[in-house]
Design a protein around this motif. Structure first.
Motif, PDB file in Angstrom:
ATOM      1  N   ALA A 134      24.772 -27.243 -38.511  1.00 49.61           N
ATOM      2  CA  ALA A 134      24.889 -28.662 -38.139  1.00 49.61           C
ATOM      3  C   ALA A 134      24.823 -29.517 -39.393  1.00 49.61           C
ATOM      4  CB  ALA A 134      23.780 -29.067 -37.172  1.00 49.61           C
ATOM      5  N   TYR A 135      25.572 -30.606 -39.385  1.00 45.79           N
ATOM      6  CA  TYR A 135      25.522 -31.555 -40.502  1.00 45.79           C
ATOM      7  C   TYR A 135      24.216 -32.336 -40.490  1.00 45.79           C
ATOM      8  CZ  TYR A 135      30.546 -30.645 -40.829  1.00 45.79           C
ATOM      9  OH  TYR A 135      31.774 -30.035 -40.962  1.00 45.79           O
ATOM     10  N   SER A 136      23.628 -32.480 -39.317  1.00 47.58           N
ATOM     11  CA  SER A 136      22.427 -33.310 -39.164  1.00 47.58           C
ATOM     12  C   SER A 136      21.137 -32.511 -39.274  1.00 47.58           C
ATOM     13  CB  SER A 136      22.461 -34.023 -37.803  1.00 47.58           C
ATOM     14  OG  SER A 136      22.553 -33.092 -36.739  1.00 47.58           O
ATOM     15  N   LYS A 137      21.191 -31.348 -39.886  1.00 47.00           N
ATOM     16  CA  LYS A 137      19.978 -30.567 -40.097  1.00 47.00           C
ATOM     17  C   LYS A 137      19.208 -31.076 -41.316  1.00 47.00           C
ATOM     18  CE  LYS A 137      20.431 -25.922 -38.109  1.00 47.00           C
ATOM     19  NZ  LYS A 137      20.550 -24.484 -38.437  1.00 47.00           N
ATOM     20  N   VAL A 138      17.901 -31.143 -41.189  1.00 47.01           N
ATOM     21  CA  VAL A 138      17.021 -31.489 -42.304  1.00 47.01           C
ATOM     22  C   VAL A 138      16.037 -30.346 -42.478  1.00 47.01           C
ATOM     23  CG1 VAL A 138      15.297 -33.114 -43.165  1.00 47.01           C
ATOM     24  CG2 VAL A 138      17.238 -33.956 -41.823  1.00 47.01           C
ATOM     25  N   PHE A 139      16.130 -29.644 -43.593  1.00 47.87           N
ATOM     26  CA  PHE A 139      15.301 -28.460 -43.847  1.00 47.87           C
ATOM     27  C   PHE A 139      15.392 -27.462 -42.697  1.00 47.87           C
ATOM     28  CE2 PHE A 139      13.143 -31.878 -46.267  1.00 47.87           C
ATOM     29  CZ  PHE A 139      13.312 -31.348 -47.533  1.00 47.87           C
ATOM     30  N   GLY A 140      16.596 -27.282 -42.181  1.00 45.95           N
ATOM     31  CA  GLY A 140      16.833 -26.294 -41.150  1.00 45.95           C
ATOM     32  C   GLY A 140      16.570 -26.761 -39.729  1.00 45.95           C
ATOM     33  N   VAL A 141      16.146 -28.021 -39.560  1.00 45.11           N
ATOM     34  CA  VAL A 141      15.837 -28.543 -38.228  1.00 45.11           C
ATOM     35  C   VAL A 141      16.842 -29.635 -37.866  1.00 45.11           C
ATOM     36  CG1 VAL A 141      14.112 -29.663 -36.769  1.00 45.11           C
ATOM     37  CG2 VAL A 141      13.394 -28.070 -38.565  1.00 45.11           C
ATOM     38  N   PRO A 142      17.587 -29.485 -36.784  1.00 44.20           N
ATOM     39  CA  PRO A 142      18.526 -30.543 -36.368  1.00 44.20           C
ATOM     40  C   PRO A 142      17.775 -31.781 -35.888  1.00 44.20           C
ATOM     41  CG  PRO A 142      18.425 -28.809 -34.713  1.00 44.20           C
ATOM     42  CD  PRO A 142      17.631 -28.313 -35.892  1.00 44.20           C
ATOM     43  N   LEU A 143      18.297 -32.942 -36.226  1.00 45.87           N
ATOM     44  CA  LEU A 143      17.619 -34.193 -35.894  1.00 45.87           C
ATOM     45  C   LEU A 143      17.464 -34.418 -34.394  1.00 45.87           C
ATOM     46  CD1 LEU A 143      19.195 -36.639 -38.520  1.00 45.87           C
ATOM     47  CD2 LEU A 143      16.848 -35.760 -38.462  1.00 45.87           C
ATOM     48  N   PHE A 144      18.324 -33.808 -33.594  1.00 48.66           N
ATOM     49  CA  PHE A 144      18.228 -34.027 -32.157  1.00 48.66           C
ATOM     50  C   PHE A 144      16.944 -33.437 -31.583  1.00 48.66           C
ATOM     51  CE2 PHE A 144      19.546 -29.638 -31.632  1.00 48.66           C
ATOM     52  CZ  PHE A 144      18.939 -29.268 -30.441  1.00 48.66           C
ATOM     53  N   PHE A 162       7.472 -27.969 -39.526  1.00 50.15           N
ATOM     54  CA  PHE A 162       6.430 -27.008 -39.899  1.00 50.15           C
ATOM     55  C   PHE A 162       6.665 -25.655 -39.230  1.00 50.15           C
ATOM     56  CE2 PHE A 162       2.336 -24.994 -38.926  1.00 50.15           C
ATOM     57  CZ  PHE A 162       1.828 -24.825 -40.211  1.00 50.15           C
ATOM     58  N   LYS A 163       6.946 -25.667 -37.923  1.00 47.65           N
ATOM     59  CA  LYS A 163       7.050 -24.416 -37.168  1.00 47.65           C
ATOM     60  C   LYS A 163       8.264 -23.581 -37.584  1.00 47.65           C
ATOM     61  CE  LYS A 163       3.577 -24.641 -34.173  1.00 47.65           C
ATOM     62  NZ  LYS A 163       2.542 -23.584 -34.039  1.00 47.65           N
ATOM     63  N   THR A 164       9.305 -24.220 -38.075  1.00 48.95           N
ATOM     64  CA  THR A 164      10.512 -23.476 -38.473  1.00 48.95           C
ATOM     65  C   THR A 164      10.563 -23.190 -39.967  1.00 48.95           C
ATOM     66  OG1 THR A 164      11.759 -25.550 -38.732  1.00 48.95           O
ATOM     67  CG2 THR A 164      11.854 -24.460 -36.572  1.00 48.95           C
ATOM     68  N   SER A 165       9.535 -23.594 -40.695  1.00 43.50           N
ATOM     69  CA  SER A 165       9.529 -23.397 -42.142  1.00 43.50           C
ATOM     70  C   SER A 165       9.504 -21.910 -42.482  1.00 43.50           C
ATOM     71  CB  SER A 165       8.318 -24.097 -42.769  1.00 43.50           C
ATOM     72  OG  SER A 165       7.114 -23.526 -42.285  1.00 43.50           O
ATOM     73  N   GLY A 166       9.882 -21.593 -43.710  1.00 41.64           N
ATOM     74  CA  GLY A 166      10.006 -20.200 -44.127  1.00 41.64           C
ATOM     75  C   GLY A 166       8.716 -19.414 -44.026  1.00 41.64           C
ATOM     76  N   THR A 167       7.579 -20.063 -44.208  1.00 42.36           N
ATOM     77  CA  THR A 167       6.302 -19.346 -44.164  1.00 42.36           C
ATOM     78  C   THR A 167       5.785 -19.166 -42.737  1.00 42.36           C
ATOM     79  OG1 THR A 167       5.152 -21.459 -44.502  1.00 42.36           O
ATOM     80  CG2 THR A 167       5.610 -20.120 -46.457  1.00 42.36           C
ATOM     81  N   ILE A 168       6.249 -19.973 -41.797  1.00 42.18           N
ATOM     82  CA  ILE A 168       5.740 -19.902 -40.421  1.00 42.18           C
ATOM     83  C   ILE A 168       6.737 -19.201 -39.500  1.00 42.18           C
ATOM     84  CG2 ILE A 168       4.875 -21.220 -38.462  1.00 42.18           C
ATOM     85  CD1 ILE A 168       3.114 -21.319 -40.985  1.00 42.18           C
ATOM     86  N   GLN A 169       7.938 -19.740 -39.397  1.00 43.96           N
ATOM     87  CA  GLN A 169       9.040 -19.148 -38.618  1.00 43.96           C
ATOM     88  C   GLN A 169       8.652 -18.824 -37.171  1.00 43.96           C
ATOM     89  OE1 GLN A 169      10.276 -15.804 -41.112  1.00 43.96           O
ATOM     90  NE2 GLN A 169      11.789 -17.093 -42.128  1.00 43.96           N
ATOM     91  N   SER A 170       8.019 -19.793 -36.504  1.00 53.49           N
ATOM     92  CA  SER A 170       7.663 -19.602 -35.097  1.00 53.49           C
ATOM     93  C   SER A 170       8.914 -19.541 -34.229  1.00 53.49           C
ATOM     94  CB  SER A 170       6.748 -20.736 -34.623  1.00 53.49           C
ATOM     95  OG  SER A 170       5.505 -20.684 -35.289  1.00 53.49           O
ATOM     96  N   TRP A 171       9.925 -20.326 -34.583  1.00 49.18           N
ATOM     97  CA  TRP A 171      11.232 -20.270 -33.931  1.00 49.18           C
ATOM     98  C   TRP A 171      12.270 -20.764 -34.916  1.00 49.18           C
ATOM     99  CZ3 TRP A 171       7.365 -23.559 -31.840  1.00 49.18           C
ATOM    100  CH2 TRP A 171       7.537 -24.918 -32.114  1.00 49.18           C
ATOM    101  N   SER A 172      13.528 -20.701 -34.544  1.00 47.75           N
ATOM    102  CA  SER A 172      14.580 -21.082 -35.492  1.00 47.75           C
ATOM    103  C   SER A 172      15.782 -21.643 -34.751  1.00 47.75           C
ATOM    104  CB  SER A 172      15.013 -19.867 -36.328  1.00 47.75           C
ATOM    105  OG  SER A 172      15.511 -18.832 -35.488  1.00 47.75           O
TER     106      SER A 172
END
Length: 285
Positions: free
Chosen positions: A124-134, A109-119
């Protein structure tokens, strides 16, 4: 090669009631302080190893694998090792997995295009919607510390509020991380409710062979402070970046300390629902 059960020998030694015999004066202070530090370091085993890897893994990655993917492999390896070595039970691992899910949902939610609180800037191959799984393991690290500290310090909670009230506050804390982008930030109102709810609550802990006490609220604030420090270090190494850090690094605002302290309250509430921990919590009638 030692069997897995031998790897938890340190836990048995640290929880031994009086391995050094009777103590008094400065010697008692020194031993209790030493045990307090060692037990905290042991409780931070997952968090410590994970954040150490953040410092050591180069931004370019290792062996052709991007940095975020390397961190995911390291986090999973540490978690598997802790279960295999009996440093963590399966029930505790399930709770930590829940922290991972809760944290990862917040990251999405926080990294989504409408919010962009941080990025997260790196590939990474393991990113899901711009968020790394780690990233979920950073939240799991807080839960892991609380679970491990509970066992090592023989924690007991006095005057804990009713579970339904504590759960309601925890849900409000989590919901506010999402809703404040739309209907205003009610963080301080929720914090005031939490202060009233936990005002009489104390935690009894045992660094060595004697019980010590402190207000539970103070422990929330202290843990939140150290998580805030870890966040500063992580952003310095560009694991993730806030909008004001994209050009050049700057310290994370002190306001985040309050957010982390509230998140610690939420994490603590989840931990409290573990069966083997509930019997150490006294709720007045």
């Amino acid at each position: 090669m030692f069997p897995a059960t031998r790897l938890s020998f340190l836990d048995h030694y640290l929880c031994d009631a009086r391995p050094w015999g009777g103590l008094s004066g400065f010697r008692r202070f020194a031993v209790e302080f030493l045990y307090f530090g060692i037990k905290n370091a042991r409780a931070c085993l997952f968090a410590g190893l994970f954040f150490l890897s953040i410092f050591l893994v180069p931004r370019a990655g290792l062996l052709g694998l991007p940095r975020y993917d390397v961190l995911l492999v390291i986090a999973l390896t540490i978690q598997i090792f802790m279960i295999w070595s009996k440093l963590e039970t399966l029930d505790e691992a399930k709770a930590i997995f829940l922290f991972h899910i809760v944290g990862f949902a917040l990251e999405l939610f926080k990294t989504s295009g409408t919010i962009q609180s941080w990025s997260y800037q790196d590939f990474a191959y393991s990113k899901v919607f711009g968020v790394p799984l780690f990233s979920g393991f950073m939240y799991a690290a807080v839960g892991s510390y609380i679970i491990q500290a509970w066992r090592l310090f023989d924690l007991r909670i006095r005057h804990h509020p009713p579970y339904w009230m504590a759960t309601l506050i925890a849900l409000a804390i989590y919901a506010n991380f999402f809703t404040h982008h739309y209907i205003g930030d009610y963080r301080w109102y929720i914090a005031a409710c939490a202060l009233g709810l936990y005002a009489r609550t104390t935690v009894t802990y045992r660094p060595y062979d004697r019980d010590r006490k402190m207000p539970l609220l103070l422990s929330f604030i202290l843990i939140g402070f150290f998580v805030w420090l870890a966040e500063n270090i992580s952003t310095f190494f560009a694991i993730w970046s806030y909008p004001n850090q994209l050009g050049a690094w700057s310290a994370v605002s002190l306001g985040k300390w309050s957010s982390w302290s509230l998140l610690v309250i939420m994490t603590f509430t989840i931990v409290c629902h573990l069966k083997h921990i509930k019997h150490r919590i006294f709720i007045p009638e």
